[in-house]
Design a protein around this motif. Structure first.
Motif, short mmCIF file in Angstrom:
data_model
loop_
_atom_site.label_atom_id
_atom_site.label_comp_id
_atom_site.label_asym_id
_atom_site.label_seq_id
_atom_site.Cartn_x
_atom_site.Cartn_y
_atom_site.Cartn_z
N PRO A 172 0.82 -1.21 0.00
CA PRO A 172 0.00 0.00 0.00
C PRO A 172 0.86 1.26 0.00
N LEU A 173 0.49 2.23 -0.87
CA LEU A 173 1.24 3.48 -0.97
C LEU A 173 0.39 4.69 -0.61
N GLU A 174 -0.85 4.69 -1.06
CA GLU A 174 -1.72 5.86 -0.88
C GLU A 174 -3.15 5.41 -0.65
N GLY A 175 -3.88 6.17 0.16
CA GLY A 175 -5.26 5.83 0.45
C GLY A 175 -5.36 4.70 1.46
N ILE A 176 -4.39 4.63 2.35
CA ILE A 176 -4.35 3.52 3.31
C ILE A 176 -5.54 3.56 4.27
N HIS A 177 -5.97 4.76 4.60
CA HIS A 177 -7.15 4.88 5.46
C HIS A 177 -8.36 4.23 4.78
N GLU A 178 -8.51 4.50 3.49
CA GLU A 178 -9.62 3.93 2.72
C GLU A 178 -9.49 2.41 2.63
N MET A 179 -8.24 1.93 2.46
CA MET A 179 -8.03 0.48 2.41
C MET A 179 -8.42 -0.17 3.73
N ARG A 180 -8.06 0.44 4.84
CA ARG A 180 -8.40 -0.11 6.15
C ARG A 180 -9.91 -0.18 6.34
N ARG A 181 -10.59 0.86 5.87
CA ARG A 181 -12.04 0.90 6.01
C ARG A 181 -12.69 -0.24 5.22
N ARG A 182 -12.21 -0.42 3.97
CA ARG A 182 -12.79 -1.46 3.13
C ARG A 182 -12.43 -2.86 3.59
N ARG A 183 -11.22 -3.03 4.09
CA ARG A 183 -10.74 -4.35 4.50
C ARG A 183 -11.15 -4.72 5.92
N ARG A 184 -11.46 -3.72 6.72
CA ARG A 184 -11.75 -3.95 8.13
C ARG A 184 -10.57 -4.65 8.81
N ARG A 185 -9.42 -4.21 8.43
CA ARG A 185 -8.17 -4.69 9.04
C ARG A 185 -7.27 -3.48 9.24
N GLN A 186 -6.47 -3.51 10.31
CA GLN A 186 -5.60 -2.38 10.60
C GLN A 186 -4.18 -2.55 10.07
N ARG A 187 -3.64 -3.75 10.20
CA ARG A 187 -2.24 -3.97 9.83
C ARG A 187 -2.03 -3.76 8.33
N VAL A 188 -1.08 -2.89 8.00
CA VAL A 188 -0.81 -2.57 6.60
C VAL A 188 -0.44 -3.83 5.82
N GLU A 189 0.21 -4.78 6.49
CA GLU A 189 0.63 -6.01 5.82
C GLU A 189 -0.55 -6.90 5.43
N GLU A 190 -1.73 -6.64 5.97
CA GLU A 190 -2.89 -7.48 5.66
C GLU A 190 -3.87 -6.80 4.70
N LEU A 191 -3.51 -5.61 4.24
CA LEU A 191 -4.46 -4.88 3.40
C LEU A 191 -4.52 -5.41 1.97
N CYS A 192 -3.36 -5.71 1.39
CA CYS A 192 -3.31 -6.08 -0.03
C CYS A 192 -2.47 -7.33 -0.30
N ALA A 193 -2.21 -8.15 0.72
CA ALA A 193 -1.38 -9.35 0.55
C ALA A 193 -2.26 -10.54 0.19
N GLY A 194 -2.65 -10.62 -1.08
CA GLY A 194 -3.53 -11.68 -1.56
C GLY A 194 -4.41 -11.11 -2.66
N PRO A 195 -4.73 -11.92 -3.67
CA PRO A 195 -5.49 -11.41 -4.83
C PRO A 195 -6.89 -10.94 -4.49
#
Length: 208
Positions: A106-129
DNA sequence: CGTTGGATTGGCT
DNA sequence: GCCAATCCAACGC
């Protein structure tokens, strides 16, 4: 890091050439509302014509149609009843091939990623297709999107990684075509998915 | 038309 | 480590 887009010619090649060169590039997404979400590609898999693991192995259908289309577009499909998968179409029209995007840093929009993923750890936001599609809000509406000229999702040149740090191995979750070492990732990158290479573990077939 | 199983994920044992 | 969730494409009859 270059934010210029990758040209059509980049994609009009075999998926096994494109996949390792996609590492270090940036997938960018403009969400409804205008928020930009971006991530650096750290893991990808190639699917080629004549490849029994590929959705394009059999005839052209409504589902796999994008794989047969022009290069540089997105092929999005749904699987396991829950998850969307995003692929970059490669090779000229008529030659079904694509690169599955398996993980981003993740590079940008991490807050939005956390909201959509319902996960906090940056390593769990986009690690998987499936995870990266959820984080970037990619679903069937993004199927066929043009990554070269589109405004909803595109690919920036970023920084290509040297071949010396690219690792390769067999693909994750495929039961056939395991002889092909077509999964590529950045060595020791903490944002690579934890998926196990090789066939998926057999599920129980018991029913209620 | 019915059955099978999948380019996965997350929760529980 | 094991397995349910949840839907639909592909394939068999």
């Amino acid at each position: 890091m270059s934010s210029r887009r990758l040209p059509r010619s980049f994609f009009s090649r075999p998926a096994v050439e494109v996949a390792p060169e996609l590492l270090g590039r940036v997938l960018a997404r403009r969400l409804n509302g205008g928020t930009i979400v971006r991530g650096r590609i750290v893991e990808a898999e190639a699917y080629e014509p004549g490849d029994p693991a590929s959705h394009g192995f059999r005839r052209r259908t409504r589902r796999n149609d994008a794989m047969f289309g022009p290069p540089g577009h997105l092929y999005v499909y749904f699987t396991y009843g829950n998850h969307w998968m995003a692929n970059v179409v490669t090779r000229p029209s008529g030659e079904p091939s694509a690169v599955l995007l398996r993980a981003l840093r993740p590079l940008e929009g991490i807050h939005e990623m956390r909201r959509r993923r319902r996960r906090q750890r940056v390593e769990e936001l986009c690690a998987g297709p499936g995870r990266l599609c959820q984080a970037l809000g990619i679903d069937l509406a993004a199927n066929h999107e043009d990554l070269v000229r589109g405004r909803a999702v595109w690919l920036e040149a970023g920084d290509a990684v040297p071949a010396s740090v690219v690792e390769r191995g067999i693909r994750v979750g495929v039961s056939v075509g395991a002889d092909r070492a077509w999964r590529f990732w950045i060595r020791d990158d903490p944002y690579v998915s934890k998926g196990r290479p090789g066939p998926p573990t057999r599920r129980s077939r018991s029913r209620p």
